[in-house]
Enzyme design. Structure first.
Site, PDB file in Angstrom:
ATOM      1  N   LYS A 190      23.231 -16.757  17.624  1.00 31.39           N
ATOM      2  CA  LYS A 190      23.318 -15.528  16.833  1.00 31.39           C
ATOM      3  C   LYS A 190      23.871 -15.863  15.450  1.00 31.39           C
ATOM      4  CE  LYS A 190      26.422 -12.633  16.161  1.00 31.39           C
ATOM      5  NZ  LYS A 190      26.051 -12.570  14.733  1.00 31.39           N
ATOM      6  N   GLU A 266      35.715 -23.104  15.846  1.00 30.96           N
ATOM      7  CA  GLU A 266      35.952 -23.550  14.461  1.00 30.96           C
ATOM      8  C   GLU A 266      36.361 -22.304  13.687  1.00 30.96           C
ATOM      9  OE1 GLU A 266      35.988 -26.553  13.391  1.00 30.96           O
ATOM     10  OE2 GLU A 266      34.935 -27.668  14.941  1.00 30.96           O
ATOM     11  N   CYS A 300      36.061 -22.384   4.900  1.00 31.64           N
ATOM     12  CA  CYS A 300      37.261 -22.507   5.732  1.00 31.64           C
ATOM     13  C   CYS A 300      38.137 -23.645   5.230  1.00 31.64           C
ATOM     14  CB  CYS A 300      36.867 -22.743   7.175  1.00 31.64           C
ATOM     15  SG  CYS A 300      35.702 -24.115   7.326  1.00 31.64           S
ATOM     16  N   GLU A 397      43.270 -15.998   4.157  1.00 31.62           N
ATOM     17  CA  GLU A 397      42.244 -16.758   3.439  1.00 31.62           C
ATOM     18  C   GLU A 397      41.787 -15.939   2.239  1.00 31.62           C
ATOM     19  OE1 GLU A 397      39.612 -17.213   6.987  1.00 31.62           O
ATOM     20  OE2 GLU A 397      39.471 -19.256   6.269  1.00 31.62           O
TER      21      GLU A 397
HETATM   22  P1  NAD Z   1      33.425 -13.534  11.385  1.00 29.06           P
HETATM   23  O1  NAD Z   1      34.385 -13.947  12.430  1.00 29.06           O
HETATM   24  O2  NAD Z   1      33.490 -12.162  10.876  1.00 29.06           O
HETATM   25  O3  NAD Z   1      31.934 -13.726  11.902  1.00 29.06           O
HETATM   26  C1  NAD Z   1      31.502 -14.947  12.440  1.00 29.06           C
HETATM   27  C2  NAD Z   1      30.404 -14.672  13.441  1.00 29.06           C
HETATM   28  O4  NAD Z   1      30.942 -13.894  14.509  1.00 29.06           O
HETATM   29  C3  NAD Z   1      29.239 -13.867  12.861  1.00 29.06           C
HETATM   30  O5  NAD Z   1      28.043 -14.336  13.428  1.00 29.06           O
HETATM   31  C4  NAD Z   1      29.541 -12.464  13.340  1.00 29.06           C
HETATM   32  O6  NAD Z   1      28.398 -11.668  13.485  1.00 29.06           O
HETATM   33  C5  NAD Z   1      30.159 -12.742  14.689  1.00 29.06           C
HETATM   34  N1  NAD Z   1      31.007 -11.657  15.179  1.00 29.06           N
HETATM   35  C6  NAD Z   1      31.684 -10.751  14.444  1.00 29.06           C
HETATM   36  N2  NAD Z   1      32.347  -9.897  15.275  1.00 29.06           N
HETATM   37  C7  NAD Z   1      32.081 -10.298  16.535  1.00 29.06           C
HETATM   38  C8  NAD Z   1      32.477  -9.828  17.817  1.00 29.06           C
HETATM   39  N3  NAD Z   1      33.267  -8.780  17.970  1.00 29.06           N
HETATM   40  N4  NAD Z   1      32.022 -10.488  18.902  1.00 29.06           N
HETATM   41  C9  NAD Z   1      31.225 -11.553  18.756  1.00 29.06           C
HETATM   42  N5  NAD Z   1      30.801 -12.050  17.580  1.00 29.06           N
HETATM   43  C10 NAD Z   1      31.236 -11.426  16.480  1.00 29.06           C
HETATM   44  O7  NAD Z   1      33.530 -14.613  10.221  1.00 29.06           O
HETATM   45  P2  NAD Z   1      32.672 -14.692   8.888  1.00 29.06           P
HETATM   46  O8  NAD Z   1      33.204 -13.677   7.944  1.00 29.06           O
HETATM   47  O9  NAD Z   1      31.211 -14.694   9.177  1.00 29.06           O
HETATM   48  O10 NAD Z   1      33.004 -16.160   8.399  1.00 29.06           O
HETATM   49  C11 NAD Z   1      34.136 -16.454   7.691  1.00 29.06           C
HETATM   50  C12 NAD Z   1      35.193 -17.032   8.604  1.00 29.06           C
HETATM   51  O11 NAD Z   1      34.668 -18.180   9.253  1.00 29.06           O
HETATM   52  C13 NAD Z   1      36.406 -17.497   7.860  1.00 29.06           C
HETATM   53  O12 NAD Z   1      37.565 -17.171   8.576  1.00 29.06           O
HETATM   54  C14 NAD Z   1      36.201 -19.001   7.795  1.00 29.06           C
HETATM   55  O13 NAD Z   1      37.387 -19.726   7.611  1.00 29.06           O
HETATM   56  C15 NAD Z   1      35.568 -19.266   9.102  1.00 29.06           C
HETATM   57  N6  NAD Z   1      34.832 -20.528   9.092  1.00 29.06           N
HETATM   58  C16 NAD Z   1      35.326 -21.571   9.791  1.00 29.06           C
HETATM   59  C17 NAD Z   1      34.674 -22.796   9.761  1.00 29.06           C
HETATM   60  C18 NAD Z   1      35.208 -23.977  10.531  1.00 29.06           C
HETATM   61  O14 NAD Z   1      34.447 -24.911  10.746  1.00 29.06           O
HETATM   62  N7  NAD Z   1      36.457 -23.987  10.951  1.00 29.06           N
HETATM   63  C19 NAD Z   1      33.495 -22.940   9.015  1.00 29.06           C
HETATM   64  C20 NAD Z   1      33.024 -21.848   8.311  1.00 29.06           C
HETATM   65  C21 NAD Z   1      33.698 -20.637   8.369  1.00 29.06           C
END
Ligand code: NAD
Length: 505
Positions: A190, A266, A300, A397
């Protein structure tokens, strides 16, 4: 300063219109059962780029049942077969760099040159795991009493749930799909609702590379909670690999407990970037330009708290602010643009609020700090100095092009070793632990500080840590497990040992 914004150069929908916008299940493009669709928006213009299938629990169930049904056959394929699919996919991606980068820039905003860099970085995970697929090892030993032989093998964990964020729409997918394919796992994937198009294009490429039907199933939705909960509670999946916020990661860990599912998480970061009194300042400035501005600060790994020794803070801040002010802001698709828009209007509101809060608590704006007029979701490269430890942006962040410079140490005593302890305490004073950066020309100091940083990764005299050959991941609330490197494939393998009696003479 009010940043000027370079306008849209050409119509992005040309490349986007060739991307399939349905769900990809069992090798077939299919609309959502409900017939619903949702909009994907170009953050540089606010225009709708595409309308993508909006899956619900019924579609989610079908996709995971498909993955589960193909697991045994896929696991039985030869490692060389899986490896060659990944090699071909790597080549196909590299042959289509311009097209994939254009789609990525259109839906996510990063400048084209950076998008091309992500395409190469993302493709490299396929080449890396093509090499790993044929090196899945085991070992064998004998029990201490000589009665049994122990043969240790590795098997695919089974059907996997892969969830990716919007900030690296290709690489976060290939970093999971690569090892899953190599290990012999089937998948439901997804992508983030803000950036599904790059993933849909990737699915097409994997078909062309020879990935059999049902191995990868891509489900787009505007309601991630419903779709993912269906998967988490189904009992069909054996593993979840998630990249995204710590908040959602914690929720998924609670759900994973229900079926004791393997997890890779991650999650978010709050990276300290430390400039010691003895740092090479121009190198540290270049390091921060990368660690801060990669992906318009939406990474991140982004340097979130910049700790600079008081004895060099003026020199460092002046040099860094000069580079930040010179960056060209605009539609990432335009030639020469270095800073694109943030991903959505809410992101601009969040960054603006963090800057206002820091300024209200005593920080000074060296450059940037004002929103340019729309259209698009732009925020200018911004440098804040004298940021107080009570500012909200030290505890969350920033996810934008804002560098928060925080002084440490004694301006009149650059050699005082107490400064190292002071900055370490500041750097580690966070629940996150993804990455830390540190700049010093003293090898002993580098060794001491990098060992003491509570992070999964450390950049010493470099602002770049992401590489397919490296085990990427964090400690504390930044996550569990590693992606890439030699250990990346282990996340998708279960260890099994078989005992057989050794016949006595
Ligand atoms: P997010 O957690 O809002 O979303 C990430 C994914 O989770 C998306 O596909 C989203 O649709 C899904 N999601 C959202 N709510 C959900 C739920 N209730 N149940 C299941 N899935 C759900 O994060 P984002 O805004 O897309 O990305 C930014 C975040 O990701 C930041 O915190 C960043 O630091 C982190 N990030 C981490 C890494 C790493 O490798 N550590 C890499 C990139 C981004």
């Amino acid at each position: 300063m009010t940043a000027s914004v370079t306008a849209t150069p050409h119509s992005a929908p040309d490349v986007v219109s060739r991307v399939s916008t349905d769900l990809f299940i069992d090798g077939t493009w299919t609309p959502a059962a409900s017939g619903q669709r949702f909009d994907v928006v170009n953050p540089a213009t606010g225009d709708v780029l595409a309308r993508v299938a909006d899956a619900d629990a019924t579609d989610a169930r079908r996709a995971l049942e498909t993955a589960a049904a193909h697991q045994a056959d896929w696991a039985a394929t030869s490692p060389r077969h899986r490896s060659e699919i990944l090699y071909r996919a790597h080549q196909l991606i590299m042959a289509r760099v311009d097209e994939i980068a254009a789609v990525m820039t259109a839906e996510m905003g990063k400048p084209l040159a950076e998008a091309k860099g992500e395409v190469a970085y993302g493709a490299e995970f396929f080449r890396w795991f093509a090499e790993e697929a044929v090196r899945i090892g085991g070992d064998s030993t004998t029990t201490g009493d000589g009665s049994h032989r122990i043969v240790v093998t590795r098997q695919p964990v089974g059907p996997c749930i892969l969830i990716t964020p919007w900030n690296f729409p290709l690489a976060m997918g290939t970093r999971k799909i690569g090892p899953a394919v190599a290990a012999g796992c089937t998948m439901v994937l997804k992508p983030a609702e803000l950036t599904p198009l790059t993933t849909l294009l990737l699915a097409d490429i994997l078909v062309e590379a020879g990935l059999p039907s049902g191995v990868l199933n891509v489900v787009t939705t505007s309601d991630p909670s419903t779709v993912v909960t269906e998967w988490m509670e189904s009992g069909l999946a054996r593993k979840i690999s998630f990249t995204g916020s710590t908040e959602v990661g914690k929720l998924l860990l609670r759900q994973a407990a229900g079926t004791v599912m393997r997890t890779s998480m991650e999650l978010g970061g709050n990276a300290p970037f430390i400039v010691c009194a003895d740092a090479d300042i121009s190198r540290a400035v270049d390091g921060l330009m990368f660690a801060k501005m990669r992906n318009i600060g939406q990474a991140c790994t982004a340097a979130n708290r910049v700790f600079v020794h008081r004895s060099v803070i003026d020199e460092f801040t002046d040099a860094f602010a000069a580079k930040m002010s010179a960056l060209r802001v605009g539609d990432g698709a335009a030639e020469g643009v270095q800073v694109g828009p943030l991903v959505e209007s809410r992101a601009v509101e969040k960054v603006s609020a963090l800057v206002s809060d820091a300024v209200a608590k005593g920080a000074s704006v060296v450059c940037g700090g004002e929103n340019p007029a729309g259209p698009g979701f732009f925020y200018p490269p911004t440098v804040l100095t004298d940021v107080g430890l009570d500012a909200d942006l030290t505890r969350t962040e920033i996810f934008g092009p804002v560098a928060a410079i925080i002084p440490f140490g004694d301006a009149d005593d650059p050699g005082d070793p107490a400064a190292d302890d002071e900055v370490l305490a500041l750097a580690n004073d966070t629940p996150w632990g993804l990455v830390g950066y540190l700049f010093s020309q003293d090898v002993d100091r580098c060794a001491r500080l990098s060992a003491a940083l509570e992070t999964g990764m450390v950049g010493v005299n470099t602002g770049a840590v992401s590489n397919p050959a490296a085990p990427f991941g964090g400690v504390k609330e930044s996550g569990l497990g590693r992606e890439g490197g030699r250990v990346g494939i282990e996340e998708f393998l279960d260890v099994k040992y078989t005992a057989t009696p050794i016949p006595r003479r």
